[in-house]
Design a protein around this motif. Structure first.
Motif, PDB file in Angstrom:
ATOM      1  N   SER A  37      -6.929 -37.842 -29.009  1.00 39.40           N
ATOM      2  CA  SER A  37      -7.876 -38.916 -28.757  1.00 39.40           C
ATOM      3  C   SER A  37      -8.914 -38.978 -29.693  1.00 39.40           C
ATOM      4  N   ALA A  38      -9.040 -38.058 -30.693  1.00 41.64           N
ATOM      5  CA  ALA A  38     -10.043 -37.951 -31.540  1.00 41.64           C
ATOM      6  C   ALA A  38      -9.774 -38.952 -32.997  1.00 41.64           C
ATOM      7  N   ASN A  39      -8.673 -38.230 -33.856  1.00 35.23           N
ATOM      8  CA  ASN A  39      -8.771 -38.924 -35.054  1.00 35.23           C
ATOM      9  C   ASN A  39      -7.481 -39.856 -35.222  1.00 35.23           C
ATOM     10  N   TYR A  40      -7.424 -40.246 -33.853  1.00 32.64           N
ATOM     11  CA  TYR A  40      -6.312 -41.321 -33.557  1.00 32.64           C
ATOM     12  C   TYR A  40      -7.013 -42.525 -32.734  1.00 32.64           C
ATOM     13  N   GLY A  41      -7.439 -41.858 -31.583  1.00 34.21           N
ATOM     14  CA  GLY A  41      -7.933 -42.623 -30.251  1.00 34.21           C
ATOM     15  C   GLY A  41      -9.425 -43.138 -30.626  1.00 34.21           C
TER      16      GLY A  41
ATOM     17  N   GLN B  30     -14.049 -43.510 -24.662  1.00 38.01           N
ATOM     18  CA  GLN B  30     -13.287 -42.704 -25.243  1.00 38.01           C
ATOM     19  C   GLN B  30     -13.898 -41.485 -25.776  1.00 38.01           C
ATOM     20  N   VAL B  31     -15.382 -41.417 -25.906  1.00 36.95           N
ATOM     21  CA  VAL B  31     -16.100 -40.139 -26.360  1.00 36.95           C
ATOM     22  C   VAL B  31     -15.794 -39.150 -25.248  1.00 36.95           C
ATOM     23  N   LEU B  32     -15.784 -39.663 -23.980  1.00 35.18           N
ATOM     24  CA  LEU B  32     -15.564 -38.638 -22.743  1.00 35.18           C
ATOM     25  C   LEU B  32     -14.275 -38.193 -22.759  1.00 35.18           C
ATOM     26  N   ILE B  33     -13.003 -38.835 -23.090  1.00 31.36           N
ATOM     27  CA  ILE B  33     -11.845 -38.423 -23.030  1.00 31.36           C
ATOM     28  C   ILE B  33     -11.884 -37.565 -24.128  1.00 31.36           C
ATOM     29  N   MET B  34     -12.162 -37.848 -25.262  1.00 31.44           N
ATOM     30  CA  MET B  34     -12.337 -36.817 -26.673  1.00 31.44           C
ATOM     31  C   MET B  34     -12.935 -35.521 -26.110  1.00 31.44           C
ATOM     32  N   MET B  35     -14.061 -35.638 -25.447  1.00 32.75           N
ATOM     33  CA  MET B  35     -14.768 -34.393 -25.041  1.00 32.75           C
ATOM     34  C   MET B  35     -13.993 -33.462 -24.184  1.00 32.75           C
TER      35      MET B  35
ATOM     36  N   LEU C 295     -12.376 -49.520 -10.857  1.00 32.68           N
ATOM     37  CA  LEU C 295     -13.075 -49.862 -12.227  1.00 32.68           C
ATOM     38  C   LEU C 295     -12.919 -51.269 -12.641  1.00 32.68           C
ATOM     39  N   ASP C 296     -13.927 -51.622 -13.596  1.00 33.18           N
ATOM     40  CA  ASP C 296     -13.952 -53.320 -14.123  1.00 33.18           C
ATOM     41  C   ASP C 296     -12.796 -53.090 -15.120  1.00 33.18           C
ATOM     42  N   LYS C 297     -12.373 -54.385 -15.436  1.00 38.47           N
ATOM     43  CA  LYS C 297     -11.115 -54.780 -16.313  1.00 38.47           C
ATOM     44  C   LYS C 297     -11.204 -53.947 -17.783  1.00 38.47           C
ATOM     45  N   LEU C 298     -12.623 -54.012 -18.239  1.00 37.81           N
ATOM     46  CA  LEU C 298     -12.783 -53.474 -19.648  1.00 37.81           C
ATOM     47  C   LEU C 298     -12.720 -51.790 -19.434  1.00 37.81           C
ATOM     48  N   MET C 299     -13.154 -51.117 -18.603  1.00 32.25           N
ATOM     49  CA  MET C 299     -13.027 -49.824 -18.230  1.00 32.25           C
ATOM     50  C   MET C 299     -11.776 -49.508 -18.136  1.00 32.25           C
ATOM     51  N   ALA C 300     -11.073 -50.031 -17.175  1.00 34.31           N
ATOM     52  CA  ALA C 300      -9.504 -49.874 -17.073  1.00 34.31           C
ATOM     53  C   ALA C 300      -8.864 -49.867 -18.268  1.00 34.31           C
ATOM     54  N   ALA C 301      -8.917 -50.911 -19.200  1.00 31.60           N
ATOM     55  CA  ALA C 301      -7.991 -51.112 -20.301  1.00 31.60           C
ATOM     56  C   ALA C 301      -8.568 -50.068 -21.341  1.00 31.60           C
ATOM     57  N   ALA C 302      -9.796 -49.489 -21.550  1.00 28.40           N
ATOM     58  CA  ALA C 302     -10.024 -48.442 -22.388  1.00 28.40           C
ATOM     59  C   ALA C 302      -9.304 -47.227 -21.900  1.00 28.40           C
ATOM     60  N   LEU C 303      -9.207 -46.800 -20.528  1.00 29.38           N
ATOM     61  CA  LEU C 303      -8.653 -45.899 -20.189  1.00 29.38           C
ATOM     62  C   LEU C 303      -7.207 -45.499 -20.441  1.00 29.38           C
TER      63      LEU C 303
ATOM     64  N   VAL D 211      -5.597 -47.500 -23.016  1.00 25.19           N
ATOM     65  CA  VAL D 211      -5.334 -47.501 -24.107  1.00 25.19           C
ATOM     66  C   VAL D 211      -5.676 -46.046 -24.746  1.00 25.19           C
ATOM     67  N   SER D 212      -6.409 -45.408 -24.067  1.00 28.64           N
ATOM     68  CA  SER D 212      -6.836 -43.731 -24.551  1.00 28.64           C
ATOM     69  C   SER D 212      -5.598 -42.921 -24.374  1.00 28.64           C
ATOM     70  N   SER D 213      -4.828 -43.419 -23.290  1.00 27.49           N
ATOM     71  CA  SER D 213      -3.601 -42.591 -22.912  1.00 27.49           C
ATOM     72  C   SER D 213      -2.331 -42.935 -23.714  1.00 27.49           C
ATOM     73  N   ALA D 214      -2.326 -43.902 -24.405  1.00 24.95           N
ATOM     74  CA  ALA D 214      -1.108 -44.112 -25.185  1.00 24.95           C
ATOM     75  C   ALA D 214      -1.041 -43.640 -26.601  1.00 24.95           C
ATOM     76  N   VAL D 215      -2.012 -42.697 -26.973  1.00 22.06           N
ATOM     77  CA  VAL D 215      -1.935 -42.423 -28.458  1.00 22.06           C
ATOM     78  C   VAL D 215      -0.949 -41.178 -28.556  1.00 22.06           C
ATOM     79  N   PRO D 216      -0.573 -41.078 -29.692  1.00 23.84           N
ATOM     80  CA  PRO D 216       0.595 -39.804 -29.775  1.00 23.84           C
ATOM     81  C   PRO D 216      -0.117 -38.608 -29.630  1.00 23.84           C
ATOM     82  N   THR D 217       1.105 -37.565 -29.605  1.00 20.62           N
ATOM     83  CA  THR D 217       0.623 -36.143 -29.646  1.00 20.62           C
ATOM     84  C   THR D 217      -0.517 -35.781 -30.679  1.00 20.62           C
ATOM     85  N   SER D 218      -1.383 -34.718 -30.137  1.00 22.18           N
ATOM     86  CA  SER D 218      -2.467 -34.403 -30.890  1.00 22.18           C
ATOM     87  C   SER D 218      -1.885 -33.434 -32.145  1.00 22.18           C
TER      88      SER D 218
END
Length: 316
Positions: free
Chosen positions: A107-111, A129-134, A256-264, A266-273
């Motif tokens: 979620s950090a150097n890729y997200g 994304q910052v909250l997810i990264m946190m 959730l509104d459309k933008l927030m839902a999309a951000a969440l 996308v945040s879940s689609a990144v590779p293994t940390s």
């Protein structure tokens, strides 16, 4: 098809180029990976975490919704991966390695770079994304350490290691200073700003260096396990996120509104940390599997992330 190619070229390929530069530099000069990792871990990552949490406007409602999504998402992922490790009959060390490869995502150097590219630098999606990264920074540095050590270390040693992690102090400090409107003195604010701005480029280069240091092959004995890890992370992850977002939409206070839902999603689609590799190496826990999982998921994510963004039909 034109839209798919456009997303690939504008949202994903720039990250691929930066990662590729890191691979080339590593192959040419054999950089010290541990030094780069320490720079990211102790300087760049804490700096951007502090800077974004301190400066970004994040409402209490957004924090509540994102954290609710994250808790449900992680719990659902854990249930799925636990079912897989039990069905496969893994030994304890492999169980923890498989869990880490699915639960800990980049979620950090890729997200963060992906969010900036996919949403054209939108401050609201960046805050999400910052909250997810946190949370993704906290989990590997607490549960992750416990997970790889639970079968071979005493709890006192585990807690000592967890308490040595800088990120667990940076997060509450940023919230406290922001909450009480404490200004950051210029001599301190300027270095934080420099380090924060250096994060994205350095993180992607570091990811490339890490990948460049790995063997570009999948051992036959691990091929099935690495494939399972990749499918759970890159395919099941965003599908599960979509299901949770859709379910939250049925509950009025959680909608959730459309933008927030999309951000969440996308945040879940990144590779293994990379944290799964760092934990595996640091604590001698299935390092080969962890490395191959990161390499394969990062490579394949260039396509799967593009597919996710394509189906979200973002209008930024």
């Amino acid at each position: 098809m034109d839209i798919f190619i456009h997303i690939l070229l504008t949202n994903v390929l720039p990250m691929g180029i930066m990662i590729g530069l890191g691979i080339i530099i590593q192959r040419a000069f054999s950089l010290d990976i541990k030094t780069l990792s320490k720079l990211n871990f102790y300087l760049f990552s804490p700096a951007i975490m502090f800077d974004l949490l301190y400066k970004t406007e994040i409402s209490a409602k957004v924090i509540y919704q994102v954290l609710a999504f994250f808790v449900v998402f992680m719990a659902a992922q854990y249930i799925i991966v636990e079912a897989v490790v039990r069905a496969r009959g893994y030994k304890p060390s492999m169980k923890s390695a498989m869990r880490n490869s699915v639960l800990f995502y980049n979620s950090a150097n890729y997200g963060i770079p992906l969010n900036q590219l996919a949403f054209s630098g939108n401050e609201r999606t960046l805050a999400i994304q910052v909250l997810i990264m946190m949370m993704q920074s906290l989990v590997p540095n607490t549960y992750g350490i416990y997970n790889v050590n639970a079968h071979k270390a005493d709890m006192r040693a585990i807690m000592k290691t967890i308490l040595s992690m800088p990120i667990i102090y940076i997060i509450p400090l940023a919230f406290l200073l922001r909450g009480f409107h404490v200004p950051i003195p210029g001599p301190i604010a300027t270095p934080i700003d420099y380090l924060s701005k250096a994060f994205i480029g350095t993180a992607l280069i570091t990811l490339g260096v890490q990948l460049g240091n790995m063997e570009w092959k999948i051992s036959r004995s691990l091929a099935i396990d690495v494939s399972i890890s990749g499918i759970l992370r890159l395919v099941a992850g965003p599908l599960l996120a979509w299901l949770i977002v859709w379910t939250m939409g049925l509950i009025k206070p959680m909608e959730l509104d459309k933008l927030m839902a999309a951000a969440l999603i996308v945040s879940s689609a990144v590779p293994t940390s990379l944290s799964s590799v760092l934990l595996a190496v640091e604590f001698d826990n299935e390092a080969e599997f962890a490395s191959q999982s990161v390499f394969v998921s990062t490579l394949i994510s260039m396509i799967t992330v593009t597919v996710v963004i394509f189906f979200l039909n973002l209008e930024i």
